[in-house]
Motif scaffolding. Structure first.
Motif, PDB file in Angstrom:
ATOM      1  N   GLY A   1      22.464  -0.185   3.061  1.00 60.29           N
ATOM      2  CA  GLY A   1      22.086   1.124   3.581  1.00 60.29           C
ATOM      3  C   GLY A   1      20.790   1.184   4.349  1.00 60.29           C
ATOM      4  O   GLY A   1      20.315   2.275   4.672  1.00 60.29           O
ATOM      5  N   PHE A   2      20.189   0.031   4.668  1.00 64.34           N
ATOM      6  CA  PHE A   2      18.943   0.038   5.421  1.00 64.34           C
ATOM      7  C   PHE A   2      19.209   0.212   6.916  1.00 64.34           C
ATOM      8  O   PHE A   2      20.257  -0.186   7.428  1.00 64.34           O
ATOM      9  N   THR A   3      18.240   0.798   7.604  1.00 65.39           N
ATOM     10  CA  THR A   3      18.289   0.969   9.050  1.00 65.39           C
ATOM     11  C   THR A   3      17.486  -0.146   9.697  1.00 65.39           C
ATOM     12  O   THR A   3      16.332  -0.389   9.326  1.00 65.39           O
ATOM     13  N   LEU A   4      18.089  -0.841  10.669  1.00 69.07           N
ATOM     14  CA  LEU A   4      17.453  -1.984  11.313  1.00 69.07           C
ATOM     15  C   LEU A   4      17.089  -1.650  12.759  1.00 69.07           C
ATOM     16  O   LEU A   4      17.851  -0.992  13.471  1.00 69.07           O
ATOM     17  N   ALA A   5      15.920  -2.136  13.168  1.00 70.61           N
ATOM     18  CA  ALA A   5      15.462  -1.924  14.539  1.00 70.61           C
ATOM     19  C   ALA A   5      14.934  -3.229  15.114  1.00 70.61           C
ATOM     20  O   ALA A   5      14.471  -4.107  14.374  1.00 70.61           O
ATOM     21  N   LEU A   6      15.021  -3.361  16.423  1.00 73.37           N
ATOM     22  CA  LEU A   6      14.436  -4.503  17.134  1.00 73.37           C
ATOM     23  C   LEU A   6      13.236  -4.008  17.917  1.00 73.37           C
ATOM     24  O   LEU A   6      13.337  -3.037  18.676  1.00 73.37           O
ATOM     25  N   ASP A   7      12.099  -4.673  17.744  1.00 72.90           N
ATOM     26  CA  ASP A   7      10.872  -4.234  18.388  1.00 72.90           C
ATOM     27  C   ASP A   7      10.633  -4.980  19.685  1.00 72.90           C
ATOM     28  O   ASP A   7      10.830  -6.203  19.758  1.00 72.90           O
ATOM     29  N   ASP A   8      10.229  -4.238  20.721  1.00 70.48           N
ATOM     30  CA  ASP A   8       9.863  -4.835  22.010  1.00 70.48           C
ATOM     31  C   ASP A   8      10.941  -5.820  22.471  1.00 70.48           C
ATOM     32  O   ASP A   8      10.664  -6.975  22.792  1.00 70.48           O
TER      33      ASP A   8
ATOM     34  N   GLU B   1       0.827  -1.196   0.000  1.00 70.44           N
ATOM     35  CA  GLU B   1       0.000   0.000   0.000  1.00 70.44           C
ATOM     36  C   GLU B   1       0.872   1.260   0.000  1.00 70.44           C
ATOM     37  O   GLU B   1       0.571   2.232  -0.692  1.00 70.44           O
ATOM     38  N   ALA B   2       1.954   1.225   0.766  1.00 69.00           N
ATOM     39  CA  ALA B   2       2.810   2.412   0.863  1.00 69.00           C
ATOM     40  C   ALA B   2       3.459   2.744  -0.466  1.00 69.00           C
ATOM     41  O   ALA B   2       3.622   3.914  -0.821  1.00 69.00           O
ATOM     42  N   LEU B   3       3.826   1.719  -1.214  1.00 72.09           N
ATOM     43  CA  LEU B   3       4.555   1.960  -2.462  1.00 72.09           C
ATOM     44  C   LEU B   3       3.632   2.149  -3.653  1.00 72.09           C
ATOM     45  O   LEU B   3       3.894   2.985  -4.522  1.00 72.09           O
ATOM     46  N   THR B   4       2.539   1.372  -3.718  1.00 70.54           N
ATOM     47  CA  THR B   4       1.722   1.399  -4.926  1.00 70.54           C
ATOM     48  C   THR B   4       0.481   2.266  -4.804  1.00 70.54           C
ATOM     49  O   THR B   4       0.124   2.970  -5.745  1.00 70.54           O
ATOM     50  N   GLU B   5      -0.175   2.226  -3.657  1.00 72.96           N
ATOM     51  CA  GLU B   5      -1.430   2.951  -3.522  1.00 72.96           C
ATOM     52  C   GLU B   5      -1.214   4.411  -3.103  1.00 72.96           C
ATOM     53  O   GLU B   5      -1.852   5.319  -3.628  1.00 72.96           O
ATOM     54  N   PHE B   6      -0.316   4.627  -2.161  1.00 74.92           N
ATOM     55  CA  PHE B   6      -0.224   5.939  -1.541  1.00 74.92           C
ATOM     56  C   PHE B   6       1.098   6.654  -1.795  1.00 74.92           C
ATOM     57  O   PHE B   6       1.144   7.874  -1.906  1.00 74.92           O
ATOM     58  N   GLY B   7       2.185   5.902  -1.859  1.00 80.10           N
ATOM     59  CA  GLY B   7       3.499   6.525  -1.930  1.00 80.10           C
ATOM     60  C   GLY B   7       4.019   6.777  -0.531  1.00 80.10           C
ATOM     61  O   GLY B   7       3.316   7.325   0.322  1.00 80.10           O
ATOM     62  N   MET B   8       5.241   6.370  -0.263  1.00 83.67           N
ATOM     63  CA  MET B   8       5.803   6.515   1.068  1.00 83.67           C
ATOM     64  C   MET B   8       5.863   7.971   1.497  1.00 83.67           C
ATOM     65  O   MET B   8       5.606   8.320   2.646  1.00 83.67           O
ATOM     66  N   GLN B   9       6.201   8.848   0.555  1.00 86.35           N
ATOM     67  CA  GLN B   9       6.272  10.264   0.877  1.00 86.35           C
ATOM     68  C   GLN B   9       4.912  10.779   1.332  1.00 86.35           C
ATOM     69  O   GLN B   9       4.819  11.605   2.250  1.00 86.35           O
ATOM     70  N   GLY B  10       3.858  10.287   0.698  1.00 85.15           N
ATOM     71  CA  GLY B  10       2.527  10.727   1.075  1.00 85.15           C
ATOM     72  C   GLY B  10       2.134  10.303   2.474  1.00 85.15           C
ATOM     73  O   GLY B  10       1.431  11.022   3.179  1.00 85.15           O
ATOM     74  N   LEU B  11       2.591   9.136   2.912  1.00 80.99           N
ATOM     75  CA  LEU B  11       2.238   8.638   4.235  1.00 80.99           C
ATOM     76  C   LEU B  11       3.099   9.224   5.344  1.00 80.99           C
ATOM     77  O   LEU B  11       2.673   9.278   6.491  1.00 80.99           O
ATOM     78  N   LEU B  12       4.306   9.651   5.001  1.00 78.98           N
ATOM     79  CA  LEU B  12       5.255  10.052   6.035  1.00 78.98           C
ATOM     80  C   LEU B  12       5.654  11.521   5.982  1.00 78.98           C
ATOM     81  O   LEU B  12       6.142  12.059   6.970  1.00 78.98           O
TER      82      LEU B  12
ATOM     83  N   PRO C   1      12.139   2.647   0.246  1.00 77.05           N
ATOM     84  CA  PRO C   1      13.168   3.693   0.182  1.00 77.05           C
ATOM     85  C   PRO C   1      14.037   3.670   1.432  1.00 77.05           C
ATOM     86  O   PRO C   1      13.591   4.056   2.512  1.00 77.05           O
ATOM     87  N   ARG C   2      15.263   3.219   1.296  1.00 79.46           N
ATOM     88  CA  ARG C   2      16.116   2.980   2.459  1.00 79.46           C
ATOM     89  C   ARG C   2      16.422   4.229   3.269  1.00 79.46           C
ATOM     90  O   ARG C   2      16.692   4.156   4.468  1.00 79.46           O
ATOM     91  N   GLU C   3      16.323   5.407   2.610  1.00 75.71           N
ATOM     92  CA  GLU C   3      16.636   6.635   3.336  1.00 75.71           C
ATOM     93  C   GLU C   3      15.474   7.089   4.220  1.00 75.71           C
ATOM     94  O   GLU C   3      15.647   7.955   5.080  1.00 75.71           O
ATOM     95  N   GLN C   4      14.300   6.495   4.038  1.00 76.14           N
ATOM     96  CA  GLN C   4      13.140   6.977   4.793  1.00 76.14           C
ATOM     97  C   GLN C   4      12.516   5.934   5.689  1.00 76.14           C
ATOM     98  O   GLN C   4      11.677   6.271   6.525  1.00 76.14           O
ATOM     99  N   VAL C   5      12.890   4.680   5.569  1.00 73.67           N
ATOM    100  CA  VAL C   5      12.251   3.650   6.379  1.00 73.67           C
ATOM    101  C   VAL C   5      13.226   3.036   7.381  1.00 73.67           C
ATOM    102  O   VAL C   5      14.438   3.051   7.193  1.00 73.67           O
ATOM    103  N   VAL C   6      12.641   2.526   8.445  1.00 68.18           N
ATOM    104  CA  VAL C   6      13.364   1.734   9.440  1.00 68.18           C
ATOM    105  C   VAL C   6      12.704   0.361   9.462  1.00 68.18           C
ATOM    106  O   VAL C   6      11.492   0.246   9.679  1.00 68.18           O
ATOM    107  N   ILE C   7      13.486  -0.672   9.172  1.00 68.70           N
ATOM    108  CA  ILE C   7      12.971  -2.050   9.160  1.00 68.70           C
ATOM    109  C   ILE C   7      12.944  -2.558  10.594  1.00 68.70           C
ATOM    110  O   ILE C   7      13.988  -2.713  11.238  1.00 68.70           O
TER     111      ILE C   7
END
Length: 409
Positions: free
Chosen positions: A114-121, A50-61, A84-90
């Motif tokens: 170049g991706f940013t990685l995060a650990l949840d909870d 949805e972020a890439l095809t329906e809305f665009g990441m820029q539009g959501l963020l 988009p690796r510069e705008q998302v955190v995996i």
């Protein structure tokens, strides 16, 4: 998008100065408040699609970072590399097996790209000391942890250059505790929750803005409105800067109050006055997170009201915008909403919406609040009650996000 009932969830992430720096994105079907892992995989995949095809990441963020939950199958797929690796955190959820060598190798690959990685909870695990250098962000559930436990968490991760996010922050006190202990970022709508109300006196600038709102609502003479501005040069400057920053589709810059009224009209001037209250409250100005949330509420309610069948466009949509924007004034001023609403001489419908969440506007306001809280089950009921199609809701959410993001750029 078919007939799916899909909701967008965005939970803000703030820095130590309480400025919004990112959002955790969540897509969830209205009838799956607590989904099983199969649904969760589909939900994670939906975020990317949805972020890439329906809305665009820029539009959501807008200009913010987006934190996207990732389950193991999606992490291992090539789909994640479309982001988009510069705008998302995996964000790796708890079920991702961090000891698995294939997972480790995949994280190394994404990190190298170049991706940013995060650990949840996440909880500290001495057995993962070789994995932690791959991680940029670690989220800690602070809801049921005491001060000593949180201090130990911060000390445990101090050897690595990681950003610590306090997750599930629900009160101002929790924020202060976590900030004092060394957390870097803070997730939750704690800043938008009413606190124990106390009788605060309004700052002079805020009182003048409320006076101006009353003048515009009363259709006061333009000369009287101008005179109020002339007596407060700082307010005039801040208001005009806010109006100019948005652009609002006019080709020429707004250079004076009379010019603003002439070009924008009183209805638009009233909107900027409402938003200026949030920008004037503290040194963050337009970076005050309440401004973005209030603007998002107002614009979303306006768009939804415009799209409802059988409604007369114009007046009711303007009322919806006003109800949304003003809905956080009690949080901003720490003054009861009853007092604020009475002082503005609002219409009965707006008054009812702000105080009791009743009437059509009250139901709309309740809907946007449920979306903020990830309460998609209740949101689904309210959508049906209002007769709003899912496609219309999603389109309105994206448009409102874009509009509120431009407001603070």
């Amino acid at each position: 998008m078919g007939e799916r009932e899909l909701f967008i969830g965005r939970q803000p992430i703030l820095d130590r100065k309480q400025r919004i720096v990112g959002f955790e994105l969540l897509f969830r079907a209205g009838d799956h408040q607590h989904a099983d892992i199969t649904d969760y995989l589909q939900a994670c995949a939906s975020v990317i699609n949805e972020a890439l095809t329906e809305f665009g990441m820029q539009g959501l963020l807008g200009r913010h970072k987006g934190y996207i939950n990732m389950v193991t199958p999606l992490l291992m797929s090539e789909s994640v590399e479309l982001l988009p690796r510069e705008q998302v955190v995996i964000e790796l959820i708890e079920s991702v097996p961090l000891y698995d060598q294939d997972v480790v190798q995949r994280c190394q690959e994404l990190k190298a790209k170049g991706f940013t990685l995060a650990l949840d909870d996440h909880c500290f695990d001495a057995g993962l000391e070789s994995f932690y250098p791959l991680v940029d962000v670690i989220k800690i559930d602070v809801l049921n942890k005491g001060r000593d436990d949180l201090r130990q968490v911060v000390e445990s991760f101090s050897r690595w250059s990681v950003t610590l996010v306090a997750e599930k922050v629900e009160t101002e006190e929790q924020f202060q505790t976590c900030r004092d202990l060394g957390f870097d970022l803070f997730q939750g709508y704690y800043f938008a929750r009413p606190v124990v109300l106390r009788k605060n006196s309004l700052e002079p600038g805020e009182a003048i803005i409320l006076k101006l709102i009353k003048q515009v609502l009363a259709d006061d003479d333009i000369s009287h409105i101008e005179e109020t501005f002339r007596r407060h040069p700082n307010l005039t400057y801040n208001l005009l800067r806010l109006v100019n920053s948005v652009g609002v589709g006019v080709r020429q810059k707004i250079s004076s109050v009379r010019h603003a009224i002439t070009v924008l009209g009183r209805e638009q001037l009233l909107r900027w006055l409402q938003l200026a209250i949030y920008a004037s409250r503290d040194v963050r100005g337009s970076q005050n997170p309440l401004l973005e949330i209030a603007a998002m509420r107002g614009r979303l309610m306006e768009l939804l009201e415009q799209g409802r069948a059988g409604n007369t466009p114009g007046l009711q949509a303007d009322s919806a915008f006003m109800a949304g924007v003003l809905s956080l004034l009690d949080v901003l001023f720490r003054v009861p909403m009853t007092e604020l609403a009475e002082g503005l001489n609002l219409s009965d419908e707006i008054h009812l919406a702000l105080l009791d969440r009743k009437g059509e506007l009250g139901t709309l306001l309740a809907l946007v609040e449920r979306l903020e809280q990830y309460d998609f089950s209740s949101a689904s009921d309210l959508v049906q009650k209002l007769g709003i199609s899912n496609e219309r809701l999603l389109a309105a959410e994206v448009e409102a996000i874009k509009w509120s993001s431009r407001l603070i750029e």
